[in-house]
Motif scaffolding. Sequence first.
Motif, PDB file in Angstrom:
ATOM      1  N   UNK A 226       8.094  22.144  -9.179  1.00  0.00           N
ATOM      2  CA  UNK A 226       8.398  20.823  -8.893  1.00  0.00           C
ATOM      3  C   UNK A 226       7.934  20.010 -10.256  1.00  0.00           C
ATOM      4  N   UNK A 227       8.016  20.811 -11.361  1.00  0.00           N
ATOM      5  CA  UNK A 227       7.728  19.889 -12.598  1.00  0.00           C
ATOM      6  C   UNK A 227       8.808  18.920 -12.867  1.00  0.00           C
ATOM      7  N   UNK A 228       8.565  17.710 -13.224  1.00  0.00           N
ATOM      8  CA  UNK A 228       9.514  16.425 -13.338  1.00  0.00           C
ATOM      9  C   UNK A 228      10.094  17.046 -14.747  1.00  0.00           C
ATOM     10  N   UNK A 229      11.434  16.862 -14.895  1.00  0.00           N
ATOM     11  CA  UNK A 229      12.299  17.131 -15.975  1.00  0.00           C
ATOM     12  C   UNK A 229      13.289  15.975 -16.257  1.00  0.00           C
ATOM     13  N   UNK A 230      13.383  15.215 -15.287  1.00  0.00           N
ATOM     14  CA  UNK A 230      14.689  13.998 -15.457  1.00  0.00           C
ATOM     15  C   UNK A 230      14.026  13.226 -16.705  1.00  0.00           C
ATOM     16  N   UNK A 231      15.045  12.795 -17.486  1.00  0.00           N
ATOM     17  CA  UNK A 231      14.991  12.001 -18.769  1.00  0.00           C
ATOM     18  C   UNK A 231      14.123  10.618 -18.592  1.00  0.00           C
ATOM     19  N   UNK A 232      14.270   9.990 -17.205  1.00  0.00           N
ATOM     20  CA  UNK A 232      13.658   8.816 -17.017  1.00  0.00           C
ATOM     21  C   UNK A 232      12.256   8.956 -16.787  1.00  0.00           C
ATOM     22  N   UNK A 233      11.799  10.058 -16.574  1.00  0.00           N
ATOM     23  CA  UNK A 233      10.315  10.361 -16.208  1.00  0.00           C
ATOM     24  C   UNK A 233       9.754  11.019 -17.442  1.00  0.00           C
ATOM     25  N   UNK A 444      14.616  21.740   3.182  1.00  0.00           N
ATOM     26  CA  UNK A 444      14.512  20.576   2.028  1.00  0.00           C
ATOM     27  C   UNK A 444      15.662  20.775   1.089  1.00  0.00           C
ATOM     28  N   UNK A 445      16.571  19.886   1.161  1.00  0.00           N
ATOM     29  CA  UNK A 445      17.982  20.308   0.399  1.00  0.00           C
ATOM     30  C   UNK A 445      18.079  18.971  -0.656  1.00  0.00           C
ATOM     31  N   UNK A 446      18.045  19.278  -2.154  1.00  0.00           N
ATOM     32  CA  UNK A 446      18.057  18.323  -2.642  1.00  0.00           C
ATOM     33  C   UNK A 446      19.777  18.451  -3.347  1.00  0.00           C
ATOM     34  N   UNK A 447      19.900  17.354  -3.964  1.00  0.00           N
ATOM     35  CA  UNK A 447      21.424  17.379  -4.488  1.00  0.00           C
ATOM     36  C   UNK A 447      21.662  16.210  -5.533  1.00  0.00           C
ATOM     37  N   UNK A 448      22.749  16.402  -6.376  1.00  0.00           N
ATOM     38  CA  UNK A 448      22.776  15.344  -7.263  1.00  0.00           C
ATOM     39  C   UNK A 448      22.653  15.750  -8.702  1.00  0.00           C
ATOM     40  N   UNK A 449      22.777  14.752  -9.503  1.00  0.00           N
ATOM     41  CA  UNK A 449      22.488  14.746 -10.951  1.00  0.00           C
ATOM     42  C   UNK A 449      20.907  15.323 -11.403  1.00  0.00           C
ATOM     43  N   UNK A 450      20.904  16.068 -12.518  1.00  0.00           N
ATOM     44  CA  UNK A 450      19.761  16.351 -13.058  1.00  0.00           C
ATOM     45  C   UNK A 450      18.817  15.327 -13.587  1.00  0.00           C
ATOM     46  N   UNK A 451      19.392  14.219 -13.770  1.00  0.00           N
ATOM     47  CA  UNK A 451      18.549  12.931 -14.363  1.00  0.00           C
ATOM     48  C   UNK A 451      18.234  12.187 -13.204  1.00  0.00           C
ATOM     49  N   UNK A 452      18.288  12.371 -11.995  1.00  0.00           N
ATOM     50  CA  UNK A 452      17.859  11.682 -10.873  1.00  0.00           C
ATOM     51  C   UNK A 452      16.554  12.054 -10.405  1.00  0.00           C
ATOM     52  N   UNK A 453      16.000  11.406  -9.586  1.00  0.00           N
ATOM     53  CA  UNK A 453      14.557  11.593  -8.976  1.00  0.00           C
ATOM     54  C   UNK A 453      14.527  12.725  -8.054  1.00  0.00           C
ATOM     55  N   UNK A 454      15.738  12.794  -7.289  1.00  0.00           N
ATOM     56  CA  UNK A 454      15.675  13.894  -6.378  1.00  0.00           C
ATOM     57  C   UNK A 454      16.615  15.134  -7.061  1.00  0.00           C
ATOM     58  N   UNK A 455      17.728  14.932  -7.790  1.00  0.00           N
ATOM     59  CA  UNK A 455      18.548  15.821  -8.340  1.00  0.00           C
ATOM     60  C   UNK A 455      18.089  16.798  -9.193  1.00  0.00           C
ATOM     61  N   UNK A 456      16.882  16.274  -9.849  1.00  0.00           N
ATOM     62  CA  UNK A 456      16.196  17.309 -10.931  1.00  0.00           C
ATOM     63  C   UNK A 456      15.791  18.483 -10.217  1.00  0.00           C
ATOM     64  N   UNK A 457      15.636  18.784  -8.860  1.00  0.00           N
ATOM     65  CA  UNK A 457      15.148  19.733  -8.099  1.00  0.00           C
ATOM     66  C   UNK A 457      16.172  20.388  -7.320  1.00  0.00           C
TER      67      UNK A 457
END
Length: 471
Positions: A226-233, A444-457
């Motif tokens: 669960x390391x943060x990878x999204x560009x906004x972070x 725990x189901x994540x979805x969406x863009x890799x640059x989102x808070x949840x989608x990165x996971x």
Amino acid sequence: MDAMALWASTFGRPFVKRECCFSAVALVLAALFPQTVLAQVEEPAQSGGFLEETSVQTGIVVEGEGAARLKDGERQKAEVLVSPEMVLDFPNGARLTARVRGRADAFDELEPGSPDQDTTSPATRRLRLSDNGDVELRELFFDYDIGPVFTRTGKQQVVWGQADGLKVLDVVNPQDFREFILDDFEQSRIPLWTFRSETTVGGVTAQLIWIPDQTYHDFPQSDADFAFTAGQFVPEPAPGVNVVTRSPDRPSRVLEDSDVGFRISGFIDGWDLTANYLYHYVDTPVLFQSLATTPGGPTVTVTPRFERSHLVGGSFSKAFGDVVVRGEVAFSTDRYYVADLQAESDGAVRTNEVSYVVGVDWYGLEDSLLSAQLFQSVLTEDSRGLVRDQVDTTVTLLARHEFSDSDLTAEVVWLTGLNRLDGLVRPRLSYQLRDDVDVWIGTDIFYGSADGLFGQFDDYDRVVLGLKWSM
């Protein structure tokens, strides 16, 4: 015990290889709290005089949880938490509370290796027993009254906000993000050495807190699940650019770098209201960047540094029949967010921020709860280099039903970010086997863009099976 056997057979086989780690946890806990082998007993101390009237209460909670990734079937964790507690009630009304948590995880995927805890003050750090286990003093505080003033001094949690999933006012204690926001806040908050006092006058309660503990958010390292990878972070350098990340510049002056705050709360015409103020270091470090040309090519140096902020806010709630309306709002000065180096020379935008949550809870169906929340974060500056949106919006929904003819509870939580259309869905079934044993299963189901808070996971969807035994 059938549930414990099921959990062990599903997730626990590697613990056979880790029995030395568990033995170490047990020995340390036994040394710290020898009386916790007793379950919720209360007895006078054995000495005469003052101690003869002092009561001792002890208890212990054992929790096991296993998780496996849905994408590849790999086991993510097989974790056991052992949490003994001791409470001393003195005849003069004072109370001493101590809680310890021992943790062992067979797989070491959430915190690979032994993190250096460089954002945590030495007095607050966990004791690492191995790569797979640690012991932490979760609470050690002394309660006593000085006239009409209640005081609590020691290592503790101070909870201001009550929002579900995300936080607006609940920022007094930093958070351990080893499991993102999937862990209970009670477990993921990092307790701090704090002086807290409260007094009530005319139905209004005033609370003062002073925190001489320079401990901040604990983020997973880059090789953790669960390391943060999204560009906004996390800054994303251009291709071919080297990146050097320095250790965080953590404040360390006990007095000068203290946090201080106060809260005023009261009940007016059916409304629960609070007014809050906190002068603090923001728990997320600012990732300042600098670009230079080196013999190895262009290099970006990232220097994490903590910055001060003033938070002013408040909360409200009121019941209207079967409906409860609640909310929190906070205005924070001097916040920093990741920016493009081509637009901002230090890779950060300084801005003020208004964040709020409005929630509605409906109890109109028997044994059920339906809840919805709207979170928004609004930045006062809109630099062209800002990576995140100036206005960020998240919506959460919760549905829970308790089956009246059994001890079964079903719930589903859905969090979705409207800016990037990413989200997290968490269905869960829990069952109370008996008064002191609970079991649960969920995903725990994540979805969406890799640059989102949840989608990165998105690659870390998982199934979870757990058991909690309170003695």
